[in-house]
Design a protein around this motif. Structure first.
Motif, PDB file in Angstrom:
ATOM      1  N   ASN A  96      15.145   6.787   5.490  1.00  0.00           N
ATOM      2  CA  ASN A  96      15.419   7.707   6.604  1.00  0.00           C
ATOM      3  C   ASN A  96      16.694   8.501   6.328  1.00  0.00           C
ATOM      4  O   ASN A  96      16.759   9.708   6.583  1.00  0.00           O
ATOM      5  CB  ASN A  96      15.561   6.910   7.900  1.00  0.00           C
ATOM      6  CG  ASN A  96      15.037   7.658   9.100  1.00  0.00           C
ATOM      7  OD1 ASN A  96      14.274   8.610   8.962  1.00  0.00           O
ATOM      8  ND2 ASN A  96      15.456   7.250  10.292  1.00  0.00           N
ATOM      9  N   SER A  97      17.705   7.803   5.812  1.00  0.00           N
ATOM     10  CA  SER A  97      18.958   8.462   5.469  1.00  0.00           C
ATOM     11  C   SER A  97      18.755   9.492   4.362  1.00  0.00           C
ATOM     12  O   SER A  97      19.305  10.598   4.424  1.00  0.00           O
ATOM     13  CB  SER A  97      19.984   7.411   5.029  1.00  0.00           C
ATOM     14  OG  SER A  97      21.144   8.024   4.522  1.00  0.00           O
ATOM     15  N   ASN A 101      16.668  17.014   4.440  1.00  0.00           N
ATOM     16  CA  ASN A 101      16.467  18.025   5.480  1.00  0.00           C
ATOM     17  C   ASN A 101      17.700  18.915   5.621  1.00  0.00           C
ATOM     18  O   ASN A 101      17.586  20.139   5.840  1.00  0.00           O
ATOM     19  CB  ASN A 101      16.149  17.353   6.818  1.00  0.00           C
ATOM     20  CG  ASN A 101      14.723  16.838   6.880  1.00  0.00           C
ATOM     21  OD1 ASN A 101      13.829  17.368   6.232  1.00  0.00           O
ATOM     22  ND2 ASN A 101      14.501  15.781   7.648  1.00  0.00           N
ATOM     23  N   LYS A 102      18.881  18.302   5.515  1.00  0.00           N
ATOM     24  CA  LYS A 102      20.105  19.084   5.590  1.00  0.00           C
ATOM     25  C   LYS A 102      20.192  20.054   4.418  1.00  0.00           C
ATOM     26  O   LYS A 102      20.584  21.226   4.582  1.00  0.00           O
ATOM     27  CB  LYS A 102      21.321  18.152   5.600  1.00  0.00           C
ATOM     28  CG  LYS A 102      22.638  18.896   5.791  1.00  0.00           C
ATOM     29  CD  LYS A 102      23.806  17.927   5.897  1.00  0.00           C
ATOM     30  CE  LYS A 102      25.113  18.708   6.117  1.00  0.00           C
ATOM     31  NZ  LYS A 102      26.277  17.788   6.231  1.00  0.00           N
ATOM     32  N   LYS A 156      15.613   2.287   6.760  1.00  0.00           N
ATOM     33  CA  LYS A 156      16.860   2.983   7.089  1.00  0.00           C
ATOM     34  C   LYS A 156      17.359   3.793   5.891  1.00  0.00           C
ATOM     35  O   LYS A 156      17.850   4.909   6.034  1.00  0.00           O
ATOM     36  CB  LYS A 156      17.927   1.978   7.517  1.00  0.00           C
ATOM     37  CG  LYS A 156      17.691   1.358   8.881  1.00  0.00           C
ATOM     38  CD  LYS A 156      18.791   0.345   9.211  1.00  0.00           C
ATOM     39  CE  LYS A 156      18.584  -0.264  10.593  1.00  0.00           C
ATOM     40  NZ  LYS A 156      19.625  -1.291  10.910  1.00  0.00           N
ATOM     41  N   GLU A 201      15.999  11.084   3.763  1.00  0.00           N
ATOM     42  CA  GLU A 201      15.251  12.201   4.333  1.00  0.00           C
ATOM     43  C   GLU A 201      16.176  13.141   5.109  1.00  0.00           C
ATOM     44  O   GLU A 201      16.053  14.365   5.033  1.00  0.00           O
ATOM     45  CB  GLU A 201      14.136  11.685   5.254  1.00  0.00           C
ATOM     46  CG  GLU A 201      13.256  12.799   5.807  1.00  0.00           C
ATOM     47  CD  GLU A 201      12.202  12.289   6.781  1.00  0.00           C
ATOM     48  OE1 GLU A 201      11.244  13.027   7.032  1.00  0.00           O
ATOM     49  OE2 GLU A 201      12.363  11.164   7.283  1.00  0.00           O
ATOM     50  N   LYS A 202      17.121  12.559   5.864  1.00  0.00           N
ATOM     51  CA  LYS A 202      18.078  13.386   6.601  1.00  0.00           C
ATOM     52  C   LYS A 202      18.903  14.243   5.650  1.00  0.00           C
ATOM     53  O   LYS A 202      19.163  15.422   5.911  1.00  0.00           O
ATOM     54  CB  LYS A 202      18.996  12.493   7.436  1.00  0.00           C
ATOM     55  CG  LYS A 202      18.326  11.881   8.662  1.00  0.00           C
ATOM     56  CD  LYS A 202      19.303  11.001   9.436  1.00  0.00           C
ATOM     57  CE  LYS A 202      18.626  10.395  10.665  1.00  0.00           C
ATOM     58  NZ  LYS A 202      19.546   9.485  11.425  1.00  0.00           N
ATOM     59  N   THR A 203      19.314  13.644   4.540  1.00  0.00           N
ATOM     60  CA  THR A 203      20.078  14.395   3.541  1.00  0.00           C
ATOM     61  C   THR A 203      19.250  15.536   2.974  1.00  0.00           C
ATOM     62  O   THR A 203      19.733  16.655   2.797  1.00  0.00           O
ATOM     63  CB  THR A 203      20.519  13.450   2.401  1.00  0.00           C
ATOM     64  OG1 THR A 203      21.312  12.392   2.946  1.00  0.00           O
ATOM     65  CG2 THR A 203      21.322  14.195   1.355  1.00  0.00           C
TER      66      THR A 203
END
Length: 881
Positions: free
Chosen positions: A712-713, A719-720, A709, A715-717
């Motif tokens: 994943n968090s 990607n943003k 998790k 990676e989201k940051t």
């Protein structure tokens, strides 16, 4: 008299009490745990508190130890008295509700006088007793002490306020007439007085009362014995040493110091002897303190270590030692203490590294401190008072580590004095701050009798059985009473067996439910702790009726337990990885194992680099991917140590220990829960690393699902960020950021250039408008520039142009206001100081400021007041005389 070494005296004391049924407790770390009232372990009884307050019932109520201790309340006396030490060993024997006065006195007399043991002449022994303690006096007489050798003293009552207290009996040794430096009729010339002849060697405390908050005393349900015998003092008697420093505990350090000092020898003069003693004492204290995990710093125990190191270095300077030397004494200390404290020599390289670093740092600071001291003396020469400020002396002490007596000595040599009262006032403020920092202090608790009396056997089955466990409810505690049934509220319960883990070693307690025979949930387990006699004591929320001696089904929350077990195994892998990457000097300084994360504190000198932190993380994951089997065996301590098991230096282990191994990578003593294979962790990720105290670092990390998790968090940051930066591939984000940083830097340079041009244009106009104010030429105004940097540039231009005596400029930026005052050298000679003027006008912008006589600045949050500040500057100059 026998001639015994310090090692022989220590061993003889412990052997004596072992033969009288006592268990030898190993010396605990100097760093207290779970006791905010103590900066250091300062006595043998400090490590026995859990037994005396009833929170833990010892397997044997008879205990003995030789406990290393530190006391630092009067460091300044070290070296000046015969027996003042910061580090010392306290020999002690303790009874937790077992034997009392009779046995304690009989055994004390036997140890001291029997030819098989110390073999001292009983005629040289004197005992003091509390006047109302007729039993103690009678017991001393019954073992053969003459009545005129038993002295009643009103002070012989041990009391720390609230909590356990009782009379005590002190034992003195008559060293003979050669140590009798007082007149026969001197009121202090008696055993117990302030003299050198009668040496106190042992204090026996008969703890028999509870000092209640209302000031009254009530008998304790279990009477205790607590004794303390200073090893250094006893050794000085066996070795016929005038002071503790002429024994084998200190002389090798003094002899080594003589080698560094060249022609100066111990015994040459009283002044030199004080320096030798300070070095010998402080070398011992810092060696043991650093070995136990404390490191130099500006706060708490770290400050104490730093101060001791600096006092020793200053003492070395007085002996003519200019080079770093203190770190070279560490192996000498280690060799003296090797028989009982082998870990000192094992850690000598790390301890020496820490001490050498501090020496180098202070030797650089010492020159600055001496320069400041010389400046203070020069200023006093030109003053009327001829007294150095106590605040300045305290600054030397606090910032540069100069002992107050050293400052006084230098100042007195120059023919002046130091304001002693002012210095002591500053010292009191510092002590108050330190005391307030430990405001949560606690005194020794009083026994919780109910739990101490519950001795129902209870077996922990969670190592092998986490399925639903049938168990019989043996004890119910509600409102500090044993009850047979309970239907509501909160209670504490004990079962004959339980799969619920009790919090220990950083691992949190299990949670779960209790069901009746019909499968109905009758209680929720919200916490589990160890009762004084070792049982798992469950704190429960009662939902339905529970009855003593009924059978129940105990069910652990398996998901919660599994996550905790994974994180616990991860702490073992992390501990070993830190040792492999950073060095064996790292020690666990605390841990917390929760289901969703783990926290691991460890000792380390300096911060951990990002590169090393990555290596540690990679090493842990490497062990996970290797799929190492995690095995546990139960064995004895000695076998466990031969297996290479890591033991926490502050932990006490029983006769049987559990050794947890992750393949050949990690081997530790541990009573917690673990996975069966490292692959169950899945993944390990460090989420933070920081400092939490002097020489203590903290790592927080996650494993398994929580690690996924977390990544994943992240990676989201990322990607943003990729989307906002308008790059197609995540891997291109760093390049785009570098490009943007370069563009920003170019724009900032262009902006600075434009602002400089604007400022120059404004300067050319404002510099043409000097006006005469009083006896000075003034240029003043509110201008539009970017901030204080631009104002300072204008001040530089003004100073080069020499267009006025005083410059006052103001500017605003959003809700911030800045003021600058510059004064020419000619105006300064007339008494104008920029700092005085800025203080006079800064209130207009709701701010404050200061600076040098030629330049000062201020900031505030009221831009509307800038013009008022300019106006007030004119008034100030008009009225200047």
């Amino acid at each position: 008299m026998k001639k015994l070494s310090s090692s022989q005296v220590r061993a003889m004391y412990l052997d004596f009490f072992k033969q009288h049924g006592h268990t030898i407790e190993p010396s605990a770390s100097l760093i207290p745990h779970d006791d905010p009232s103590l900066l250091w372990i300062n006595s043998g009884v400090a490590t026995m508190e859990k037994y005396f307050d009833g929170s833990v019932v010892p397997s044997n109520p008879r205990l003995t130890s030789s406990q290393k201790s530190i006391r630092t309340n009067d460091i300044e006396n070290v070296g000046k008295t015969a027996r003042h030490q910061t580090l010392f060993e306290m020999l002690g024997n303790f009874s937790v509700g077992d034997y009392f006065k009779k046995e304690a006195i009989e055994w004390a007399f036997e140890l001291l006088t029997s030819k098989d043991w110390f073999g001292w002449d009983k005629e040289k022994l004197y005992m003091t007793v509390y006047p109302e303690d007729k039993d103690a006096k009678q017991y001393w007489e019954s073992v053969g002490v003459a009545p005129d050798h038993i002295i009643e003293v009103e002070d012989n009552f041990w009391d720390i306020g609230q909590g356990p207290s009782g009379p005590d009996s002190e034992i003195f040794y008559d060293r003979g007439e050669k140590y009798d430096f007082l007149a026969p009729d001197d009121p202090e010339n008696y055993p117990g007085g302030e003299n050198e002849r009668y040496l106190e060697v042992w204090n026996i405390v008969f703890s028999q009362f509870n000092h209640k908050p209302d000031g009254t005393y009530e008998p304790l349900p279990r009477k205790n014995i607590d004794t303390g015998m200073g090893l250094e003092r006893v050794v000085s008697i066996f070795q016929d040493a005038p002071t503790n420093f002429e024994t084998d505990l200190f002389l090798p350090i003094i002899k080594k110091t003589e080698e560094f000092s060249g022609n100066v020898q111990y015994g040459d003069s009283k002044e030199y002897d004080v320096s030798f003693k300070i070095i010998a004492d402080h070398a011992r204290a810092i060696t043991f303190a650093i070995g136990d995990g404390a490191l130099p710093s500006n706060v708490g125990r770290g400050y104490v270590i730093r101060r001791l190191i600096r006092r020793a270095i200053v003492a070395g300077h007085k002996l003519g030692i200019k080079d770093d030397f203190l770190y070279k004494l560490v192996p000498v200390v280690g060799k003296i203490m090797q028989s009982y404290y082998p870990n000192v020599l094992e850690q000598k390289d790390f301890i020496q590294k820490v001490v050498a670093s501090e020496e180098k740092r202070f030797n650089e600071t010492l020159n600055d401190g001496m320069s400041l001291l010389n400046d203070l003396i020069a200023n006093v020469k030109n003053s009327e008072s001829k007294v150095v400020s106590g605040k300045d002396a305290f600054k030397l002490y606090d910032t540069y580590g100069f002992p107050f007596e050293m400052t006084k000595e230098y100042v007195n040599d120059a023919g002046f004095e130091v304001n002693d009262k002012e210095f002591q006032a500053e010292m009191k403020k510092q002590k108050d701050r330190a005391r307030n920092a430990r405001s949560d202090a606690k005194s020794m608790g009083v026994q919780r009798d109910l739990l101490v009396e519950i001795k129902t056997p209870s077996e922990y089955t969670g190592y092998t059985n986490l399925t639903e466990q049938d168990a019989i409810l043996k004890d119910i505690v509600s409102n500090e009473k044993l009850v047979n049934t309970i239907s509501t509220g909160v209670a504490e319960v004990i079962f004959d067996k339980t799969p619920f883990y009790a919090e220990m070693g950083g691992q949190v307690a299990d949670k779960g439910t209790i069901k009746n025979a019909d499968g109905k949930i009758v209680a929720k387990v919200k916490d589990v702790q160890h009762a004084p006699n070792g049982q798992n004591l469950h704190t429960i929320d009662v939902l339905d009726t529970l009855n003593k001696d009924d059978k129940y089904i105990l069910e652990v929350d398996k998901a919660f337990h599994s996550k905790v077990s994974k994180n616990h195994t991860a702490t073992h892998l992390l501990d070993q990885s830190l040792k492999n990457i950073l060095g064996d000097h790292t020690h666990q300084a605390g841990s917390l194992v929760e289901p969703n994360y783990l926290r691991f504190d460890f000792t380390h000198f300096g911060s951990v680099t990002k590169e090393n932190l990555q290596k540690v993380e990679d090493m842990v994951n490497e062990q996970i991917f290797k799929e190492l089997p995690v095995t546990t065996i139960e064995t004895d301590q000695e076998t466990g140590k031969k297996m290479g098991a890591i033991a926490l230096f502050d932990s006490k282990y029983g006769d049987k220990v559990r050794v947890v191994s992750a393949g050949d990578f990690s081997v530790e003593f541990c009573g917690g829960n673990h996975v069966k294979n490292t692959n169950e962790l899945g993944l390990f990720k460090i989420t933070s690393e920081s400092g939490v105290g002097a020489g203590v670092r903290r790592i927080e990390a996650v494993t398994s699902e929580d690690a996924f998790k977390y990544l994943n968090s992240q990676e989201k940051t990322l990607n943003k960020a990729s989307y906002l930066l308008k790059v197609n591939q995540v891997q291109d984000v760093p390049n785009r950021i570098e490009l943007l940083q370069k563009q920003i830097k170019d724009l900032e340079q262009k902006q600075a250039s434009l602002e400089s041009k604007i400022a120059s244009q404004q300067a050319s106009s404002i510099f043409d408008n000097a006006k005469v104010v009083g006896q000075f030429n003034l240029i003043a105004g509110v201008i539009k520039v970017s901030g204080m940097d631009q104002l300072r540039q204008l001040a530089d231009t003004w100073r080069n142009k020499k267009v006025s005596d005083v410059l006052v400029l103001g500017t605003s930026n959003e809700d911030k206001a800045n003021l600058l005052v510059a004064v020419s050298d000619e105006a300064i000679k007339k008494g104008v100081k920029a700092g005085d003027l800025i203080k006079a006008i800064a209130s207009n912008i709701n701010g404050g400021g200061g600076g040098r006589p030629n330049l000062a600045q201020a900031g505030g949050k009221n831009p509307a007041g800038l013009q008022d500040a300019i106006n007030d500057s004119e008034k100030w100059l008009e009225n200047f005389k």
